[in-house]
Design a protein around this motif. Structure first.
Motif, mmCIF file in Angstrom:
data_model
loop_
_atom_site.group_PDB
_atom_site.id
_atom_site.type_symbol
_atom_site.label_atom_id
_atom_site.label_comp_id
_atom_site.label_asym_id
_atom_site.label_seq_id
_atom_site.Cartn_x
_atom_site.Cartn_y
_atom_site.Cartn_z
ATOM 1 N N ASN A 84 65.771 -50.023 -50.186
ATOM 2 C CA ASN A 84 65.823 -51.047 -51.241
ATOM 3 C C ASN A 84 65.705 -50.415 -52.631
ATOM 4 O O ASN A 84 65.064 -50.954 -53.525
ATOM 5 C CB ASN A 84 64.754 -52.120 -51.039
ATOM 6 N N VAL A 135 64.282 -57.543 -42.818
ATOM 7 C CA VAL A 135 65.550 -56.866 -43.078
ATOM 8 C C VAL A 135 65.497 -56.226 -44.458
ATOM 9 O O VAL A 135 65.163 -56.881 -45.443
ATOM 10 C CB VAL A 135 66.734 -57.865 -43.001
ATOM 11 N N ASP A 137 67.524 -54.677 -47.586
ATOM 12 C CA ASP A 137 68.860 -54.881 -48.162
ATOM 13 C C ASP A 137 69.731 -53.657 -47.960
ATOM 14 O O ASP A 137 70.898 -53.761 -47.604
ATOM 15 C CB ASP A 137 68.765 -55.191 -49.657
ATOM 16 N N ARG A 138 69.150 -52.468 -48.195
ATOM 17 C CA ARG A 138 69.945 -51.244 -48.043
ATOM 18 C C ARG A 138 69.039 -50.042 -47.793
ATOM 19 O O ARG A 138 67.911 -49.974 -48.260
ATOM 20 C CB ARG A 138 70.842 -51.011 -49.244
ATOM 21 N N ARG A 147 73.727 -51.298 -45.220
ATOM 22 C CA ARG A 147 73.157 -52.561 -45.695
ATOM 23 C C ARG A 147 72.611 -53.377 -44.518
ATOM 24 O O ARG A 147 73.041 -53.217 -43.389
ATOM 25 C CB ARG A 147 74.203 -53.361 -46.446
ATOM 26 N N ASP A 148 71.677 -54.261 -44.856
ATOM 27 C CA ASP A 148 71.089 -55.200 -43.881
ATOM 28 C C ASP A 148 70.539 -54.477 -42.655
ATOM 29 O O ASP A 148 70.990 -54.667 -41.532
ATOM 30 C CB ASP A 148 72.111 -56.263 -43.459
ATOM 31 N N VAL A 149 69.538 -53.655 -42.883
ATOM 32 C CA VAL A 149 68.932 -52.852 -41.820
ATOM 33 C C VAL A 149 67.646 -53.521 -41.347
ATOM 34 O O VAL A 149 66.740 -53.787 -42.151
ATOM 35 C CB VAL A 149 68.635 -51.409 -42.318
ATOM 36 N N GLU A 150 67.572 -53.798 -40.045
ATOM 37 C CA GLU A 150 66.358 -54.388 -39.489
ATOM 38 C C GLU A 150 65.214 -53.381 -39.564
ATOM 39 O O GLU A 150 65.409 -52.190 -39.325
ATOM 40 C CB GLU A 150 66.574 -54.800 -38.035
ATOM 41 N N SER A 167 67.918 -48.858 -35.751
ATOM 42 C CA SER A 167 68.486 -49.988 -36.506
ATOM 43 C C SER A 167 69.288 -49.475 -37.702
ATOM 44 O O SER A 167 70.204 -50.146 -38.170
ATOM 45 C CB SER A 167 67.401 -50.971 -36.941
ATOM 46 N N LYS A 171 74.202 -48.051 -37.051
ATOM 47 C CA LYS A 171 75.205 -48.605 -37.968
ATOM 48 C C LYS A 171 76.117 -47.526 -38.549
ATOM 49 O O LYS A 171 77.034 -47.828 -39.296
ATOM 50 C CB LYS A 171 74.516 -49.370 -39.088
#
Length: 186
Positions: A84, A135, A137-138, A147-150, A167, A171
């Motif tokens: 983030n 989550v 954001d990055r 982006r959108d990483v748990e 997670s 990606k």
């Protein structure tokens, strides 16, 4: 009577010959096993040598963005990642399902969690702990950004280091190790 004597003589001769036939059979089996073991060892050694040569000579070529992480003094892949937009020291852990951070770290990264969010239990090497899922954001390492990483947030400060788990890694297009370098490919 002659038939019985002939049968007895034949059986005696067979009894005397059988141990030598059996000994020969065992000797042949031992020889075949040692030849097979040597052959398999040579194949394995040849494969290992070929891999060493390829790893030393080949410079991996990747399409897309790449970030490389060298192995640290601890023997693990450690680096600074931007979570983030904030720099955080992370340890790459392919055995971790999620990126894992402490509750304090979550607050610093702008994740606002309530006590009710810590409804899951994680079983780790340090025992059981309450966790929340959120989550990010990055997550960015070098030129690689996801982006959108748990993320799994541990209650309290029981987690001494941030773990960069699957997670994030799942990606990517791929991640791989060459010698002492982990390559993250997007």
């Amino acid at each position: 009577m002659y038939k019985a004597l002939a049968l007895l003589a034949g059986a005696s001769m067979l009894g005397l010959a059988l141990p030598s036939v059996f000994d020969r059979y065992l000797a042949e089996m031992r020889q075949e096993q040692s030849e097979t073991a040597v052959s398999q060892q040579r194949i394995v050694e040849a494969g290992v040598q070929a891999n060493r040569t390829r790893a030393q000579e080949a410079t991996p070529t990747y399409g897309g963005r790449v970030a490389e992480i060298d192995v640290g003094p601890s023997g693990h892949f450690e680096t600074t990642a931007n979570l983030n937009g904030r720099p955080v020291h992370v340890l790459v852990d392919t055995g971790a399902t999620y990126v894992a951070i402490s509750e304090r770290q979550a607050r610093q990264l702008g994740l606002m969690l309530t006590a009710g969010d810590f409804k899951h239990t994680a079983r780790t090497a340090n025992g059981e702990n309450k966790v929340a899922l959120a989550v990010l954001d990055r997550v960015k390492i070098g030129s690689v950004e996801v982006r959108d990483v748990e993320v799994m947030v541990s209650k309290g400060d029981v987690l001494p280091v941030t773990l960069l788990g699957m997670s994030f890694l799942s990606k990517l297009k791929r991640f791989e190790v060459h010698a002492d370098t982990l390559s993250l490919v997007q």
